[in-house]
Design an enzyme around this catalytic site. Sequence first.
Site, PDB file in Angstrom:
ATOM      1  CG  ASP A  18      16.575  -4.757   0.321  1.00 25.06           C
ATOM      2  OD1 ASP A  18      17.394  -4.215   1.094  1.00 25.06           O
ATOM      3  OD2 ASP A  18      16.898  -5.573  -0.559  1.00 25.06           O
ATOM      4  CG  ASP A 113      20.521  -2.860   3.926  1.00 27.35           C
ATOM      5  OD1 ASP A 113      20.536  -3.836   4.688  1.00 27.35           O
ATOM      6  OD2 ASP A 113      20.981  -2.899   2.770  1.00 27.35           O
ATOM      7  CD  GLU A 114      17.646  -7.607   3.966  1.00 25.33           C
ATOM      8  OE1 GLU A 114      16.648  -8.031   3.332  1.00 25.33           O
ATOM      9  OE2 GLU A 114      18.794  -8.059   3.809  1.00 25.33           O
TER      10      GLU A 114
END
Length: 370
Positions: A18, A113-114
């Site tokens: 993350d 983003d993860e």
Amino acid sequence: MPDALPEIQANRKIIHVDMDCFYAAIEMRDDPLLRNSPVAVGGSPDKRGVIATCNYEARTYGVHSAMASAHAKRLCPNLIIVPPNFEKYRHDSKVIRSIFAKYTPLIEPLSLDEAFLDVSESTEYKGSATYIAQAIRHDIYQELKLTASAGIAPNKFLAKVASDWEKPNGQFVIQPDAVAAFIVELPVKKIPGVGKKTSEKLHNMGVYTCADLQQLELLELTRKFGAFGQSLYYLSRGIDDRPVITHYPRKSLSVENTYDKDLYTLEDCLAEVPQLLSTLKQRLARSKVDAPVNKMFVKLKFSDFSATTVERTSFGVNDDLFYELMDEGFHRRNKSIRLLGLGVRFQNAESASFVQLPLEYIDGAFDDER
């Protein structure tokens, strides 16, 4: 109660990576003047914008994602709000994805983003998921000067929980033999799907931790929470056999717009449909989804931030049906409108169940992508 519970698969090695306040971190990297200041990425407070993300300095003031930008500025008058640059964010996300691919082909992106990574069969660093996670975070920083946090565990649920444990710029490992001791202390609000409403319902039952939840029978949980009760039963015991899925079929696609000024009449709302519909059709053309449309829906958010979604079965996109749905939605509240959305759902989309429960599910959320 089931005759026998599934066992924790000790041989699985799942990493959840993350990025730390991804959009804001990119903006601070690219503009040194933003560093050491409270920064958010989002819409203008003068145009009823919403915060997409913010850095940790801003969070100390109570600013968070999905908050109205105007409210964020009231909480933090010195907040610098930067308009989003998704082209830049997508570029960096692709770089990060290429780094993941150096260590495993089993990558399940959750957003820009993860992602989850299954490194159970990876031979890198002699198969050590801990060292692989460290290497990934190091590579990301070397390539992009951005920090990431990671969680390492025998399954997706625990890896997701673990990635929050040492944020920012850290990692946390839950070994298979430590799951039982770890899970009993975990607050129920950390379970995916337990949002505000479900949390309040559980608290009213005297359930605050997974240890409390383990005292309830499966039958009682399914009676009170329906199919989600089964997820609560297993996740509270640290059991999650969902695989890392490298490709999710798109379940829906939608467009929406927040208006600078409220729409007060049905006619005002209907007048916005053609532009929204044009944008939706453009996105449909670019999406290259093979599955046919089998439902259409509209979303309306009112001046008090309450929202409603109206949907109906449809074989393909029927322009006129959007106007009918808008009419129905508008008359559900006697309030002006701040946001309108149009969307479609696709046939044969996988329904939510225990094994497919998305970790980003939130009580009452409007699911756009999955």
